[in-house]
Design an enzyme around this catalytic site. Structure first.
Site, PDB file in Angstrom:
ATOM      1  N   TYR A  31       0.934  -1.180  -0.082  1.00 43.58           N
ATOM      2  CA  TYR A  31       0.137   0.195   0.165  1.00 43.58           C
ATOM      3  C   TYR A  31       0.846   1.145   0.162  1.00 43.58           C
ATOM      4  CZ  TYR A  31       0.832   0.988   4.927  1.00 43.58           C
ATOM      5  OH  TYR A  31       1.501   1.527   6.060  1.00 43.58           O
ATOM      6  N   LYS A 147       6.401  -1.830   2.006  1.00 40.24           N
ATOM      7  CA  LYS A 147       5.184  -1.196   2.681  1.00 40.24           C
ATOM      8  C   LYS A 147       3.975  -2.276   2.386  1.00 40.24           C
ATOM      9  CE  LYS A 147       3.183   3.550   3.569  1.00 40.24           C
ATOM     10  NZ  LYS A 147       3.286   3.490   4.949  1.00 40.24           N
ATOM     11  N   GLU A 179      11.922   2.483  14.489  1.00 41.16           N
ATOM     12  CA  GLU A 179      10.982   3.582  14.104  1.00 41.16           C
ATOM     13  C   GLU A 179       9.793   3.427  14.914  1.00 41.16           C
ATOM     14  OE1 GLU A 179       9.390   3.055   9.956  1.00 41.16           O
ATOM     15  OE2 GLU A 179       9.872   0.806  10.134  1.00 41.16           O
ATOM     16  N   LEU A 203      11.219   1.846   7.601  1.00 41.26           N
ATOM     17  CA  LEU A 203      10.618   2.163   6.353  1.00 41.26           C
ATOM     18  C   LEU A 203      11.297   3.630   5.992  1.00 41.26           C
ATOM     19  CD1 LEU A 203       8.273   1.657   4.168  1.00 41.26           C
ATOM     20  CD2 LEU A 203       6.920   3.573   5.183  1.00 41.26           C
TER      21      LEU A 203
HETATM   22  N1  PDD Z   1       2.451   5.231   7.609  1.00 35.25           N
HETATM   23  N2  PDD Z   1       7.195   4.159   9.351  1.00 35.25           N
HETATM   24  C1  PDD Z   1       5.986   3.243   9.389  1.00 35.25           C
HETATM   25  C2  PDD Z   1       6.119   1.798   9.904  1.00 35.25           C
HETATM   26  C3  PDD Z   1       4.967   3.752   8.484  1.00 35.25           C
HETATM   27  O1  PDD Z   1       3.790   2.981   8.494  1.00 35.25           O
HETATM   28  C4  PDD Z   1       4.981   5.471   8.119  1.00 35.25           C
HETATM   29  C5  PDD Z   1       3.543   5.729   7.327  1.00 35.25           C
HETATM   30  C6  PDD Z   1       6.121   5.750   8.310  1.00 35.25           C
HETATM   31  C7  PDD Z   1       6.371   7.177   7.671  1.00 35.25           C
HETATM   32  O2  PDD Z   1       6.225   7.433   6.343  1.00 35.25           O
HETATM   33  P1  PDD Z   1       5.994   8.605   5.439  1.00 35.25           P
HETATM   34  O3  PDD Z   1       6.642   9.849   6.080  1.00 35.25           O
HETATM   35  O4  PDD Z   1       6.385   8.238   4.193  1.00 35.25           O
HETATM   36  O5  PDD Z   1       4.385   8.875   5.586  1.00 35.25           O
HETATM   37  C8  PDD Z   1       7.275   5.346   8.955  1.00 35.25           C
HETATM   38  C9  PDD Z   1       1.569   5.453   6.917  1.00 35.25           C
HETATM   39  C10 PDD Z   1       1.197   6.913   7.014  1.00 35.25           C
HETATM   40  C11 PDD Z   1       0.298   4.566   7.245  1.00 35.25           C
HETATM   41  O6  PDD Z   1       0.569   3.569   7.600  1.00 35.25           O
HETATM   42  O7  PDD Z   1      -0.948   4.996   7.266  1.00 35.25           O
END
Ligand code: PDD
Length: 281
Positions: A31, A147, A179, A203
């Site tokens: 996703y 992801k 993270e 990630l």
């Molecule tokens: N989550 N780390 C993890 C495990 C994440 O699921 C996310 C983002 C991030 C931050 O990534 P970004 O800056 O590209 O949004 C880091 C999304 C928003 C979600 O699961 O809905």
């Protein structure tokens, strides 16, 4: 609400997915989550490249960049979206196949692609006052750089945080911080901003990337290095980053106050740099 599912634009109530979909049976899919600032998709190319990376690591195909943008624009029109700020959720799974076999199906399977748009709720108070967090063991698999829709450990960690009256769980693996359950984590000590280096346990967050760029462009010291658990507890400042999270100060970890329970000065500078940047990009 009109969503996009397998080449059709449909009201949500009319959208159906097969019970045999491998996303449902095996979490066999990926996703992406992105958002607009002032009507414009923020860092679209970065999100597209990450989706492509995740998909290709699992042998899944992605639509072309132009095609994906076209679908998103169609959804904006069909939903009469008038807000300037909205989010986009994209999910691609390997599709439905029978019998249920672990190996990738060869012939009878067409990928499922699902996209919807949503309004964004404001981060106002939390991002101004900061939030509480807890530390938890990182129970996720060895490919957190993908992801993947397989998010059970993330869901469990977030739920544990909520039950502990906190907003995020900061995850630990072999003595280091990886993270958050849905965010990247930054800590600041003696004016040096640090975050875990990219690896199969972290990630490649797009907001993380933007923050690193902003630090470099504004002469803030930034270091991608492993952060020990004790360092997090003794940090001068901590903040979280993510597409919906933006830049969220952390004022407590496991009941230990950070910066006397207040968002730190460097965190506030980075927040300002970020909000200025998103206005122009
Ligand atoms: N989550 N780390 C993890 C495990 C994440 O699921 C996310 C983002 C991030 C931050 O990534 P970004 O800056 O590209 O949004 C880091 C999304 C928003 C979600 O699961 O809905």
């Amino acid at each position: 609400m009109i969503i996009f599912l397998n080449n059709k634009y449909l009201p949500l109530e009319e959208a159906n997915i097969s019970p045999l979909d491998r996303g449902f049976l095996f979490a066999d899919g990926v996703y992406e989550f992105l958002r607009t600032y002032n009507c414009k998709l923020f860092r679209f190319d970065d999100h597209y490249n990450r989706l492509k990376y995740s998909a290709e690591e699992l042998g899944l195909a992605v639509p072309g960049k132009g095609n994906l943008k076209y679908i998103i624009n169609e959804l904006v029109t069909k939903n009469h979206f008038s807000t300037k700020e909205y989010s986009v959720y994209i999910q691609i799974t390997r599709g439905a196949s029978f019998p249920r076999l672990h190996k990738f199906p060869v012939a009878d399977c067409e990928q499922t692609m699902l996209i919807w748009l949503s309004n964004i709720s404001s981060n106002g108070i939390e991002n101004e006052n900061g939030v509480k967090t807890i530390l938890l063991k990182d129970l996720r698999w060895g490919r957190c750089d993908i992801k993947s829709i397989s998010l059970l450990p993330n869901v469990m960690a977030k739920q544990k945080a909520v039950e502990s009256n906190a907003v995020e769980a900061i995850l630990m693996r072999e003595g280091y911080i990886t993270e958050g359950s849905h965010t990247n984590v930054f800590s600041i000590k003696n004016s040096v901003v640090s975050t875990a280096p990219l690896s199969n346990f972290v990630l490649n967050g797009i907001t993380r990337k933007v923050v690193i760029e902003l630090c470099k462009n504004h002469e803030l010291k930034i270091s991608e290095r492993n952060i020990l658990i004790d360092e997090i507890l003794g940090a001068d400042e901590i903040f979280l980053t993510g597409t919906s999270t933006e830049i969220k100060p952390v004022v407590e970890v496991n009941g230990v106050e950070i910066n006397k329970g207040l968002p730190g000065e460097i965190t506030k500078i980075i927040q300002h740099l970020f909000y200025d940047y998103v206005k122009e990009n």
